[in-house]
Design a protein around this motif. Structure first.
Motif, PDB file in Angstrom:
ATOM      1  N   VAL A  45       5.574   4.514   2.505  1.00 48.23           N
ATOM      2  CA  VAL A  45       5.110   5.873   2.810  1.00 48.23           C
ATOM      3  C   VAL A  45       6.146   6.882   2.324  1.00 48.23           C
ATOM      4  N   ILE A  99       6.398  -1.259   7.598  1.00 51.02           N
ATOM      5  CA  ILE A  99       6.418   0.102   7.064  1.00 51.02           C
ATOM      6  C   ILE A  99       7.800   0.422   6.514  1.00 51.02           C
ATOM      7  N   ALA A 122      -6.602   0.410   3.942  1.00 51.73           N
ATOM      8  CA  ALA A 122      -5.712  -0.629   3.415  1.00 51.73           C
ATOM      9  C   ALA A 122      -6.402  -1.986   3.434  1.00 51.73           C
ATOM     10  N   VAL A 134       1.550   5.156   0.198  1.00 54.38           N
ATOM     11  CA  VAL A 134       0.882   6.233   0.938  1.00 54.38           C
ATOM     12  C   VAL A 134       1.566   7.558   0.615  1.00 54.38           C
ATOM     13  N   LEU A 138      -6.077   4.773   7.963  1.00 55.01           N
ATOM     14  CA  LEU A 138      -5.156   4.137   7.015  1.00 55.01           C
ATOM     15  C   LEU A 138      -5.307   2.620   7.058  1.00 55.01           C
ATOM     16  N   TYR A 150       3.261  -1.037   4.086  1.00 48.25           N
ATOM     17  CA  TYR A 150       3.020   0.376   3.782  1.00 48.25           C
ATOM     18  C   TYR A 150       4.323   1.002   3.275  1.00 48.25           C
ATOM     19  N   VAL A 207       0.862  -1.180   0.000  1.00 50.40           N
ATOM     20  CA  VAL A 207       0.000   0.000   0.000  1.00 50.40           C
ATOM     21  C   VAL A 207       0.900   1.232   0.000  1.00 50.40           C
TER      22      VAL A 207
END
Length: 475
Positions: free
Chosen positions: A97, A122, A84, A6, A80, A95, A4
């Motif tokens: 980002v 992340i 997601a 971001v 978020l 994620y 995902v």
């Protein structure tokens, strides 16, 4: 693997272009990719997406207590995760980002910290650091997220994160990929090459005053062209001021050329690409022209060029400074403004950290000394007012150009650069090679979930807030 991506928005620009290429790399690698953005994309990102309103830019001038920011961060973390889950159909996601460490949305870093503490995977990709002379973008009173992996665009930023306490095992170097079609557009023929092209948006850090200065030495058969105006309303007044000064002085610089011609059409008329930028996260404008067979002239940026040179790419047409002769601007007035700017930076650092670090005063003194050296200041260090004063003299005083040439002999033929070679070295920045690096970074992020520490912000400031990075147009 499900990724995902971001980001605050999906508007046209440098970060969005990189995200598009990352999404394409995911599709080539068989990775399911999705996009979360704070505003509805103006066109299709090519993957399933959702808008999360709490991810958009904060309103200008917004000031909140740390508790309020943490509360917004908790709400954003929930939003978020929910978005997601809807996009991916449930199960673990990674994620990716982009640029959360510049304070475009103060709630994003706290949200990532919360997600990481719940076991989320992340990867934080920093395109720019607020600690690199962007005092208005510094986060106030809160640490950066823990438990994440980090990715940067260049070796300098890699070393800065390492010096700020991150393990090298928690940092990935992810240079931006070149567009796959750049090399398919042939360079201009000699008979059509009537432009020196600056293919950028004319935001302040692109240092357009210096382009006007360089244009004073162009031969009659060449003009300079800037492709696009700024998007941000805050940046438009200075852009309009440079346009007005170009008209008043007769500088052969065309603005907003990309609004009426495609980039390919402009390149078809380009003899040399020029860059006068004083701050870049990656330095894409140093690479794309070479992929098109067009040489690059202008200002050398020590923050990004060493990576390209280490890859085997040479830049014979760049200068490291453009010295301004004495008497061409009001030095005393500039020095007063310089002191005020550096004091403002010091206050912003103190607000971000909650105290003034012991090294800060000495560092600001070094910056003042470096900004006004005995051999004359670098034009790129001057603010817009001092640059405009010098430009008025250069275009209206017949003796001023020769005094500039005496200190900067390269000005007499700065646009004359041999055709580029080293096309094999550009393979390091091909979509395929950069896509491989991206997938490897994702695999390391999945394997090391929750293990990353948080960079020490005071150490990051000390690493990046250095005299050689100070340029008034870059603030």
């Amino acid at each position: 693997m499900k990724v995902v991506v971001v980001h605050y928005h999906f508007k046209s620009g440098g970060v969005t272009s990189v995200i598009r290429r990352h999404l394409e790399a995911c599709l080539r690698a068989g990775i399911e990719a999705f996009l979360l953005t704070g505003e509805e994309p103006p066109d299709s990102p090519g993957v399933p997406w959702e808008t999360v309103p709490g991810l958009a830019y904060d309103p200008p001038g917004r000031r909140e207590s740390p508790d309020t920011v943490l509360g917004r961060g908790a709400a954003l973390a929930r939003d978020l995760a929910a978005a997601a889950g809807r996009l991916s159909g449930g199960g673990p996601v990674l994620y990716h980002v982009h640029n959360p460490t510049i304070r475009k949305n103060a709630a994003l870093c706290p949200a990532l910290d919360i997600l990481a503490r719940t076991g989320a995977r992340i990867l934080i990709q920093a395109h720019d650091f607020a600690e690199d002379w962007r005092p208005d973008m510094l986060q106030h009173g809160l640490p950066y997220p823990a438990g994440c992996r980090w990715a940067v665009l260049n070796g300098r930023d890699y070393r800065a994160l390492r010096d700020a306490g991150l393990s090298e095992a928690d940092i990935d170097l992810l240079p931006n990929p070149l567009p796959s079609r750049a090399a398919s557009v042939p360079p201009a023929s000699a008979s059509r090459a009537d432009l020196v092209l600056y293919p950028v948006r004319g935001i302040p850090r692109k240092n357009l005053g210096e382009l006007l200065l360089l244009s004073r030495w162009l031969p009659p058969d060449l003009s300079a062209a800037v492709t696009l105006p700024p998007n941000n309303p805050r940046d438009r007044p200075i852009h309009e001021a440079w346009k007005s000064l170009a008209r008043e002085t007769g500088a052969r610089v065309f603005f907003d050329a990309g609004l009426s011609s495609s980039l390919d059409d402009l390149y078809a008329r380009t003899r040399t690409v020029v860059t006068t930028s004083v701050k870049e996260g990656f330095g894409f404008s140093f690479l794309e022209p070479l992929a098109r067979g067009v040489p690059v002239a202008g200002r050398r940026l020590a923050s990004v060029l060493p990576d390209f040179e280490a890859a085997g790419i040479s830049y014979p047409g760049l200068y490291s400074a453009l010295r301004v002769p004495e008497g061409l601007f009001n030095r005393e007035a500039f020095e007063t403004r310089l002191y005020a700017v550096l004091e403002s930076v010091s206050r912003a650092v103190a607000a971000a950290l909650g105290h003034r670090p012991s090294w800060l005063a000495e560092r600001m003194d070094r910056v003042r000394q470096a900004a006004l050296p005995p051999e004359g200041p670098d034009f790129g260090v001057l603010d817009a007012e001092a640059q405009a004063e010098a430009l008025e003299r250069v275009f209206r005083d017949p003796d001023a150009p020769s005094s500039f040439e005496a200190r900067n002999p390269f000005l007499r033929s700065w646009w004359e650069v041999p055709p580029p070679d080293g096309s094999e070295a550009l393979e390091e920045y091909s979509p395929a090679r950069c896509g491989d690096r991206l997938v490897e970074a994702y695999e390391r992020t999945v394997a090391s979930v929750g293990s990353g520490s948080t960079p020490d912000r005071a150490a990051l400031l000390r690493a990046l807030l250095v005299p050689e990075g100070f340029f008034c147009p870059g603030l």
